[in-house]
Design a protein around this motif. Structure first.
Motif, mmCIF file in Angstrom:
data_model
loop_
_atom_site.group_PDB
_atom_site.id
_atom_site.type_symbol
_atom_site.label_atom_id
_atom_site.label_comp_id
_atom_site.label_asym_id
_atom_site.label_seq_id
_atom_site.Cartn_x
_atom_site.Cartn_y
_atom_site.Cartn_z
ATOM 1 N N ARG A 176 -10.103 12.962 63.769
ATOM 2 C CA ARG A 176 -9.422 12.503 64.751
ATOM 3 C C ARG A 176 -9.576 10.980 64.921
ATOM 4 O O ARG A 176 -10.998 10.541 64.625
ATOM 5 C CB ARG A 176 -9.837 13.154 65.974
ATOM 6 N N THR A 177 -8.846 10.012 65.313
ATOM 7 C CA THR A 177 -9.030 8.798 65.660
ATOM 8 C C THR A 177 -8.462 8.494 67.192
ATOM 9 O O THR A 177 -7.711 9.090 67.602
ATOM 10 C CB THR A 177 -8.494 7.934 64.688
ATOM 11 N N LEU A 219 -12.746 4.819 67.257
ATOM 12 C CA LEU A 219 -13.390 5.991 67.086
ATOM 13 C C LEU A 219 -12.854 6.749 66.213
ATOM 14 O O LEU A 219 -11.816 7.147 66.061
ATOM 15 C CB LEU A 219 -13.532 6.722 68.402
ATOM 16 N N GLU A 235 -13.549 10.735 64.321
ATOM 17 C CA GLU A 235 -14.288 11.975 64.566
ATOM 18 C C GLU A 235 -14.064 12.970 63.522
ATOM 19 O O GLU A 235 -12.943 13.236 63.189
ATOM 20 C CB GLU A 235 -13.910 12.376 65.924
ATOM 21 N N GLY A 264 -14.897 16.739 62.490
ATOM 22 C CA GLY A 264 -15.396 17.646 63.134
ATOM 23 C C GLY A 264 -14.979 19.141 62.284
ATOM 24 O O GLY A 264 -14.381 19.288 61.530
ATOM 25 N N ARG A 295 -19.697 17.498 65.312
ATOM 26 C CA ARG A 295 -18.669 16.345 65.326
ATOM 27 C C ARG A 295 -19.728 15.304 65.029
ATOM 28 O O ARG A 295 -20.547 14.886 65.722
ATOM 29 C CB ARG A 295 -18.096 16.221 66.769
ATOM 30 N N GLN A 312 -19.144 11.338 64.963
ATOM 31 C CA GLN A 312 -18.287 10.291 65.523
ATOM 32 C C GLN A 312 -18.788 8.822 65.025
ATOM 33 O O GLN A 312 -19.821 8.337 65.279
ATOM 34 C CB GLN A 312 -18.288 10.023 67.231
#
Length: 471
Positions: free
Chosen positions: A386-387, A395, A397, A399, A456, A458
């Motif tokens: 994920r951004t 960010l 991430e 996970g 996660r 980050q």
């Protein structure tokens, strides 16, 4: 300029075990300096000329990481030290302050010249000096060697994955290419057979012009609809005396031929319908093989583009890059390590602007984090990439739904050589390398949150180029 008594020095934990002679020597060669609140005791990067010990007050230790000031520690404990802490190595390394010390409250500091401090350490603790020097250089060499091995290992993983991924489309292209020659020859013979049977040029032209006019095959037909279409066309061909009607029907239907198009062939070929249908089937096979080759070559090109994106061989060292492209190229390179029971979910913020980064180095960070996530899931689970934007930072991430990281290990996972993997399966430098790339090279940070089934990592990266960026 004042001095400190041996008795006061003995009260500091750093000097409490020294004998009276050594304490007097320190008192004689050191001085006491007073610093106001916010006064700079020593500045990172300056020549390391003094060793500092806190007598009373409070001070903070900070580091400038690519233009970002990171607080390392803050203390009011007497005896806390900083400055030329590696003076005992003398000229074996460049002696510069590795941090900044600043008084946060009015403070009294015991100041000892670095050369005097180095001389005392070497004279009073010769064996300890050798051990410290050996540990320093040994750890530095080991870290550099394992760091290189880690990079080579990652490169080997990527190379193996890329080779595996390239093998499938390359094999498909080779197979289609080998069949293409036979099909072309067969189509030519069928066309010659039609001419030999007396089909005139007008009818041959009508047949040849049919191929480009065929409708594109319906892409969303259900298996039942396809089966019905094959039955309908096969029955029609059989009724019109075409040999092997049921063998020809599937390929014709797949190419978009139905009863309506078969009727057009019959109109153009007349009594020579069987030969015309055979010719059309072979021509359509040629077209299908060409599409397979084009698709395989497109897949190979996409993989090479991903490899180039991953390695960043065609880019300058430090440029703005789309994090989505970097993450996608890493996932492509690691496809072979992602098992069939692992679901990959991506959630990219479309509004996230390009970020100033060392792209190739960041791709190594994504590789380390994703490989660790796959290891934690043991072949089954969900990998989430994920951004997002968090204030003035990007960010990223990573996970996973693996077993999680025990709470007692969360504070140690970025420590060099710490690993929970069995001997021989992990160097303990993957996360340390990742942290140094993110923090030291990019002025960012890595955070981790972990519970069983939800871990996660980050990564935070500045959206603007810092003033400390290297050219």
């Amino acid at each position: 300029m004042s001095t400190v008594s041996p008795e006061e020095l003995r009260g500091l934990f750093l000097f409490e075990d020294l004998d009276e002679e050594k304490l007097r020597w320190l008192s004689l060669h050191g001085t006491v300096e007073e610093y106001p609140a916010d006064g700079v005791i020593c500045a990172q990067g300056d020549p390391a000329e003094f060793f500092y010990v806190l007598l009373d007050g409070e001070m903070v230790m900070t580091q400038n990481v690519r233009g970002h000031i990171v607080e390392i520690s803050r203390t009011a404990r007497p005896g806390t030290y900083g400055g030329a802490v590696q003076a005992y190595l003398d000229d074996q390394i460049e002696q510069r302050y590795q941090h900044t010390l600043r008084a946060t409250q009015p403070a009294r500091i015991f100041v000892l010249p670095a050369r005097k401090f180095a001389k005392a350490v070497r004279k009073w603790f010769p064996m300890a000096t050798h051990l410290l020097a050996g540990t320093f250089f040994g750890m530095s060499n080991m870290r550099r060697t394992v760091d290189q091995r880690e990079r080579l290992s990652a490169l080997g993983t990527i190379t193996a994955g890329l080779t595996h991924e390239l093998n499938n489309p390359a094999a498909a292209a080779a197979r289609a290419s080998a069949e293409l020659g036979d099909r072309l020859l067969g189509a030519q013979k069928s066309l010659a057979d039609l001419a030999a049977r007396g089909v005139d040029c007008t009818h041959l032209s009508a047949l040849v012009s049919l191929r480009p006019k065929l409708p594109a095959p319906a892409s969303r037909r259900s298996p039942l609809e396809v089966s019905d279409a094959e039955d309908e066309l096969g029955g029609w061909l059989e009724e019109h005396g075409v040999p092997d009607a049921w063998d020809l029907a599937p390929g014709l239907v797949a190419a978009g031929v139905g009863v309506e198009q078969a009727g057009q062939v019959a109109s153009a070929a007349g009594e020579h319908l069987p030969a015309a249908v055979r010719w059309l089937a072979e021509v359509l096979e040629v077209a299908q093989l060409q599409e397979e080759i084009a698709e395989a070559m497109g897949r190979i090109t996409a993989l090479l583009d991903s490899a180039r994106q991953y390695s960043q061989l065609d880019r300058a060292a430090y440029l703005r890059a789309d994090l989505r492209e970097l993450l996608d190229s890493t996932l492509t390179m690691l496809r072979r390590k992602i098992g069939p029971d692992v679901t990959v979910k991506t959630d990219y913020d479309a509004g996230l602007p390009p970020v100033p980064v060392y792209a190739a180095e960041l791709n190594q960070v994504w590789t380390n984090l994703i490989v660790n996530a796959l290891y934690a899931m043991q072949g089954s689970g969900t990998l989430t990439v994920r951004t997002a934007r968090e204030n003035d930072q990007a960010l990223v991430e990573i996970g996973d739904t693996g077993v999680g990281i025990p709470e007692e290990n969360l504070t140690r996972i970025f420590t060099p050589f710490f690993t929970t993997k069995p001997v021989g399966q992990g160097t303990g430098l993957g996360l340390d390398i990742s942290w140094r790339i993110v923090a030291d090279r990019h002025g960012g940070d890595i955070r981790v949150e972990s519970l069983p089934g939800d871990t996660r990592f980050q990564v935070l990266l500045p959206l603007t180029e810092s003033s400390g960026t290297e050219e």
